[in-house]
Design a protein around this motif. Structure first.
Motif, PDB file in Angstrom:
ATOM      1  N   PRO A   1       6.746  -6.170   5.047  1.00  0.00           N
ATOM      2  CA  PRO A   1       5.982  -5.361   6.010  1.00  0.00           C
ATOM      3  C   PRO A   1       4.814  -6.117   6.657  1.00  0.00           C
TER       4      PRO A   1
ATOM      5  N   ILE B   1      -3.853  -0.465   2.251  1.00  0.00           N
ATOM      6  CA  ILE B   1      -2.545   0.201   2.367  1.00  0.00           C
ATOM      7  C   ILE B   1      -2.746   1.712   2.234  1.00  0.00           C
TER       8      ILE B   1
ATOM      9  N   LYS C   1       1.613   6.119   5.846  1.00  0.00           N
ATOM     10  CA  LYS C   1       1.927   5.790   7.252  1.00  0.00           C
ATOM     11  C   LYS C   1       2.055   7.039   8.117  1.00  0.00           C
TER      12      LYS C   1
ATOM     13  N   SER D   1       6.588  -1.234   8.724  1.00  0.00           N
ATOM     14  CA  SER D   1       6.294  -1.127   7.294  1.00  0.00           C
ATOM     15  C   SER D   1       7.515  -1.449   6.440  1.00  0.00           C
TER      16      SER D   1
ATOM     17  N   THR E   1       4.191   3.698   3.520  1.00  0.00           N
ATOM     18  CA  THR E   1       2.793   3.280   3.596  1.00  0.00           C
ATOM     19  C   THR E   1       2.669   2.176   4.645  1.00  0.00           C
ATOM     20  N   VAL E   2       1.430   1.937   5.082  1.00  0.00           N
ATOM     21  CA  VAL E   2       1.210   0.929   6.108  1.00  0.00           C
ATOM     22  C   VAL E   2      -0.087   0.167   5.808  1.00  0.00           C
ATOM     23  N   ALA E   3      -0.101  -1.132   6.141  1.00  0.00           N
ATOM     24  CA  ALA E   3      -1.265  -1.989   5.876  1.00  0.00           C
ATOM     25  C   ALA E   3      -2.166  -2.019   7.114  1.00  0.00           C
TER      26      ALA E   3
ATOM     27  N   ALA F   1       0.374  -4.913  15.481  1.00  0.00           N
ATOM     28  CA  ALA F   1       0.962  -5.442  14.245  1.00  0.00           C
ATOM     29  C   ALA F   1       0.911  -6.961  14.332  1.00  0.00           C
TER      30      ALA F   1
ATOM     31  N   LYS G   1      -4.277  -1.341  -2.224  1.00  0.00           N
ATOM     32  CA  LYS G   1      -3.589  -0.079  -1.975  1.00  0.00           C
ATOM     33  C   LYS G   1      -4.513   1.050  -2.421  1.00  0.00           C
TER      34      LYS G   1
END
Ligand code: AMP
Ligand code: MG
Length: 197
Positions: A64, A101, A104, A113, A118-120, A141, A186
């Motif tokens: 991701p 994290i 999302k 992702s 989930t997304v960073a 991104a 996270k």
């Protein structure tokens, strides 16, 4: 792909910098400096644009990406239902080299992702990165601007060596202040886990 547009000085080459903003808005790819390492950016809301990142890097699609935003105002565009303390963490450590994290938002395409829910997310402090994010008004991104398996570029010369001809544009920001990748944590309601020191 033809040779990439090279922007040597964003102050003296304002037209070229404007072109980079257009490229990002139109689904292209731009390599830009951040305080950690150079990033290979594309509009995080545009699946086709994000695919170009994986192609340019030769990155497996199960790895991701980090989404860059210019301020906390943009957080709701990319994440949802985050723990109450998230805002305080961002306020304490951002802008800067901390990636968090979070759950999302559905509007972020799964490719960003790698299919995770989930997304960073990171708010960079480098002024060129900030300017790009502010002027595109997009979440970008951007993984490190190296081909998979190569070291992350920390200078314009390294970024050009890695990505010239593989992306639409590359912006010079000199040497990266920090020179190593961001810390990744996270954030969950009952705990925080450090995924990358
Ligand atoms: P890079 O941008 O190349 O420095 O890599 C981004 C790092 O963030 C990688 O180590 C990813 O595995 C990690 N990462 C990104 N998104 C997530 C996520 N949703 N969950 C866990 N790790 C992630
Ligand atoms: Mg990397």
């Amino acid at each position: 792909m033809k040779k990439s547009l090279l922007v040597i000085d964003i102050e003296k080459e304002k037209d070229k910098f404007k072109k980079c903003i257009e490229i990002l808005k139109n689904g292209g790819t731009v390599v830009f400096p951040t305080e950690t390492v150079y990033g290979l950016g594309a509009n995080a809301l545009n699946e086709k644009a994000v695919k170009k990142i994986f192609l340019a890097k030769n990155r497996p699609q199960d790895n991701p990406l980090i989404i860059h935003i210019h301020s906390l105002e943009m957080l709701d565009m990319v994440a949802k239902d985050f723990p109450f303390y998230t805002i305080n963490l961002f306020k304490r450590f951002s802008p800067g080299p901390l990636t968090i994290i979070l759950p999302k938002k559905d509007s972020i395409p799964p490719i960003v992702s790698a299919g995770l829910n989930t997304v960073a997310i990171r708010i960079p402090s480098n002024y060129i990165a900030k300017k790009l994010l502010e002027e595109t008004k997009l979440p970008i991104a951007a993984p490190s601007a190296n081909r998979s398996g190569k070291p992350s570029p920390t200078s314009f010369e390294m970024a050009v060596e890695e990505m010239n001809g593989r992306v639409d544009a590359i912006i010079n920001g000199g040497n990266c202040e920090i020179g190593i990748e961001s810390t990744v944590i996270k954030a969950e309601f009952n705990k925080i886990t450090i995924l990358r020191p």
